[in-house]
Design a protein around this motif. Structure first.
Motif, mmCIF file in Angstrom:
data_model
loop_
_atom_site.group_PDB
_atom_site.id
_atom_site.type_symbol
_atom_site.label_atom_id
_atom_site.label_comp_id
_atom_site.label_asym_id
_atom_site.label_seq_id
_atom_site.Cartn_x
_atom_site.Cartn_y
_atom_site.Cartn_z
ATOM 1 N N LEU A 1 0.873 -1.303 0.134
ATOM 2 C CA LEU A 1 -0.047 -0.002 -0.148
ATOM 3 C C LEU A 1 0.810 1.153 -0.221
ATOM 4 O O LEU A 1 0.334 2.359 -0.384
ATOM 5 N N SER A 2 2.310 1.031 0.738
ATOM 6 C CA SER A 2 2.993 2.428 0.716
ATOM 7 C C SER A 2 3.937 2.338 -0.402
ATOM 8 O O SER A 2 4.824 3.263 -0.424
ATOM 9 N N ASN A 3 3.635 1.586 -1.377
ATOM 10 C CA ASN A 3 4.788 1.713 -2.381
ATOM 11 C C ASN A 3 6.353 1.352 -2.065
ATOM 12 O O ASN A 3 6.975 1.856 -2.450
ATOM 13 N N CYS A 4 6.347 0.649 -1.260
ATOM 14 C CA CYS A 4 7.712 0.025 -0.488
ATOM 15 C C CYS A 4 7.988 -1.024 -1.340
ATOM 16 O O CYS A 4 7.537 -2.206 -1.298
ATOM 17 N N PRO A 5 9.416 -0.901 -1.818
ATOM 18 C CA PRO A 5 10.025 -2.112 -2.203
ATOM 19 C C PRO A 5 10.398 -3.217 -1.147
ATOM 20 O O PRO A 5 10.380 -2.766 -0.085
ATOM 21 N N ILE A 6 10.361 -4.310 -1.585
ATOM 22 C CA ILE A 6 10.366 -5.470 -0.728
ATOM 23 C C ILE A 6 11.683 -6.600 -1.013
ATOM 24 O O ILE A 6 11.695 -6.906 -2.015
ATOM 25 N N ILE A 7 12.347 -6.787 0.073
ATOM 26 C CA ILE A 7 13.246 -7.881 0.153
ATOM 27 C C ILE A 7 13.025 -8.742 0.998
ATOM 28 O O ILE A 7 12.906 -8.441 2.330
ATOM 29 N N SER A 8 12.503 -10.000 1.026
ATOM 30 C CA SER A 8 11.987 -11.072 1.821
ATOM 31 C C SER A 8 12.935 -12.286 1.886
ATOM 32 O O SER A 8 13.302 -12.806 0.613
ATOM 33 N N SER A 9 12.860 -13.180 2.701
ATOM 34 C CA SER A 9 13.250 -14.606 2.804
ATOM 35 C C SER A 9 12.255 -15.453 1.891
ATOM 36 O O SER A 9 11.173 -14.806 1.954
ATOM 37 N N ASP A 10 12.566 -16.504 1.614
ATOM 38 C CA ASP A 10 11.626 -17.236 0.952
ATOM 39 C C ASP A 10 11.021 -18.516 2.043
ATOM 40 O O ASP A 10 10.869 -19.554 1.423
ATOM 41 N N CYS A 11 10.832 -17.967 3.129
ATOM 42 C CA CYS A 11 10.268 -18.750 4.168
ATOM 43 C C CYS A 11 9.059 -19.358 4.080
ATOM 44 O O CYS A 11 8.145 -18.607 2.994
ATOM 45 N N PHE B 1 20.032 -2.473 -5.295
ATOM 46 C CA PHE B 1 20.573 -1.044 -5.498
ATOM 47 C C PHE B 1 20.962 -1.022 -7.251
ATOM 48 O O PHE B 1 21.002 0.228 -7.642
ATOM 49 N N ARG B 2 21.193 -1.876 -7.725
ATOM 50 C CA ARG B 2 21.916 -2.126 -8.983
ATOM 51 C C ARG B 2 20.609 -1.598 -10.278
ATOM 52 O O ARG B 2 20.530 -1.120 -11.281
ATOM 53 N N GLN B 3 19.343 -2.093 -9.745
ATOM 54 C CA GLN B 3 18.336 -2.261 -10.791
ATOM 55 C C GLN B 3 17.701 -0.870 -10.865
ATOM 56 O O GLN B 3 17.910 0.049 -10.047
ATOM 57 N N SER B 4 17.143 -0.651 -11.926
ATOM 58 C CA SER B 4 16.706 0.896 -12.493
ATOM 59 C C SER B 4 15.498 1.120 -11.759
ATOM 60 O O SER B 4 14.807 0.208 -11.417
ATOM 61 N N GLU B 5 15.112 2.474 -11.838
ATOM 62 C CA GLU B 5 13.770 2.822 -11.145
ATOM 63 C C GLU B 5 12.735 2.107 -11.987
ATOM 64 O O GLU B 5 11.564 1.914 -11.399
ATOM 65 N N ILE B 6 12.868 2.021 -13.281
ATOM 66 C CA ILE B 6 11.623 1.369 -14.006
ATOM 67 C C ILE B 6 11.465 -0.003 -13.702
ATOM 68 O O ILE B 6 10.243 -0.449 -13.374
ATOM 69 N N GLU B 7 12.736 -0.630 -13.248
ATOM 70 C CA GLU B 7 12.325 -2.216 -13.037
ATOM 71 C C GLU B 7 11.713 -2.265 -11.452
ATOM 72 O O GLU B 7 11.138 -3.233 -11.335
ATOM 73 N N LYS B 8 12.065 -1.199 -10.729
ATOM 74 C CA LYS B 8 11.578 -1.206 -9.395
ATOM 75 C C LYS B 8 9.977 -0.908 -9.495
ATOM 76 O O LYS B 8 9.263 -1.408 -8.667
ATOM 77 N N SER B 9 9.636 -0.047 -10.258
ATOM 78 C CA SER B 9 8.192 0.161 -10.524
ATOM 79 C C SER B 9 7.637 -0.605 -10.952
ATOM 80 O O SER B 9 6.373 -1.204 -10.617
#
Length: 338
Positions: free
Chosen positions: A260-270, A303-311
């Motif tokens: 909801l907050s347009n927040c990128p996520i890095i998560s474990s595959d648990c 950090f390496r990915q472009s803003e387009i890919e993050k979007s």
């Protein structure tokens, strides 16, 4: 149906049925480990057994949905015939100990439906062949409340975090959330990205352990334990990304809130849910549980990915999150009970 007065503060919002006469809230008792938890369970079981039986016999509701405290109603259904249809809610990948497996097998014919919060949990249950496949349904939790989000998203952020770059992690300070792994990894991350901090929101029994680890690694100015916050949206709105390091989830509500907050996520595959919510990597960045090298790699990829890919990942996440609304939950539940 309230068994331990855990819902008493919501009396004005819901019609609550209290099964116990004494108003002691067991949650305030100190957790002393496995033995204490068994005593806790037995107190609930014997104090609520006959009150619940009486409700089912007198009120005869069409359905009874059991969740969290499930052994009590399941044993009642094993011992007595009730006209009320029983729906068993299973969250996450259950610990199939001997007692639970036998109880579920014996009661499988008396259970009208089984619901679970993720496809991964459903697959697990189907593979175990305890219940009929047709009885097991995926029912996503109604996590998204757009009105509440709109009311909370513009609350003020802590002054010391304004204009600061920080990673965010949210959850109770417990073994499940695996914050010790995250803090250990952040020692290396802080060297790679010295201008970033790690903010952890939550409270729990591992606080002292985590404080000692932060001190040991000399991260007092880098890792900030902010305690419990009733509103996490301002933190999500302003962070660089959300990190979930859990050993298991069911399915990971904080990931939906981050969407909801347009927040990128890095998560474990648990297990069970994060990979499903993140569309196996299309909607976020996924690393192997407790794999420090893979985690650091995913942060670097972020950090390496472009803003387009993050979007693009944010768009995938939002599309995937719609099924966690109250409306979708209502529609799905309606189909199950009809």
């Amino acid at each position: 149906i309230d068994t331990t007065f855990e819902w008493s503060e919501h009396e004005n919002e819901y019609d609550l049925i209290y099964l116990r006469k004494d108003k002691k809230d067991f949650r305030r008792s100190k957790n002393k480990g496995f033995f204490w938890s068994r005593i806790f369970f037995l107190k609930i079981f014997f104090s609520c057994f006959f009150p619940l039986k009486k409700i089912l016999n007198m009120n005869k509701p069409d359905f009874l949905v059991v969740h969290l405290i499930t052994s009590l109603p399941l044993i009642l259904y094993y011992l007595f015939p009730f006209k009320t249809k029983l729906i068993l809610r299973i969250s996450g990948e259950p610990n199939l100990n001997f007692f639970r497996k036998i109880l579920w097998q014996r009661l499988s014919k008396k259970i009208a439906a089984i619901t679970c919060p993720s496809q991964q949990t459903k697959n697990f249950l189907v593979d175990k062949k305890i219940f009929d496949v047709d009885k097991v349904h995926v029912l996503y939790d109604p996590i998204i409340d757009f009105k509440l989000f709109c009311d909370l998203r513009n609350d003020e952020l802590d002054q010391d975090l304004l204009h600061k770059k920080y990673f965010l992690s949210v959850g109770r300070l417990t073994k499940q959330k695996n914050f010790s792994f995250l803090i250990s990894c952040f020692k290396e991350l802080s060297e790679l990205y010295p201008n970033y901090k790690l903010v952890i929101i939550g409270e729990g029994e591992e606080r002292e352990k985590l404080e000692k680890l932060i001190f040991k690694m000399n991260l007092e100015n880098k890792v900030l334990l902010r305690g419990f916050k009733s509103n996490v949206f301002p933190y999500m709105k302003n962070c660089i990304c959300l990190i979930l390091s859990s050993l298991y989830e069911n399915p990971g509500h904080v990931l939906i809130e981050a969407s909801l907050s347009n927040c990128p996520i890095i998560s474990s595959d648990c297990p069970t849910g994060p990979a499903e919510i993140l569309n196996n990597g299309k909607a976020g960045y996924i690393f192997r549980v407790n794999d420090k090298k893979d985690f650091i790699q995913k942060v670097e990829n972020f950090f390496r990915q472009s803003e387009i890919e993050k979007s693009r990942k944010k768009i995938f996440l939002k599309k995937n999150s719609i099924k966690y609304t109250l409306f979708r939950h209502y529609n799905s539940l309606s189909k199950i009970i009809c």
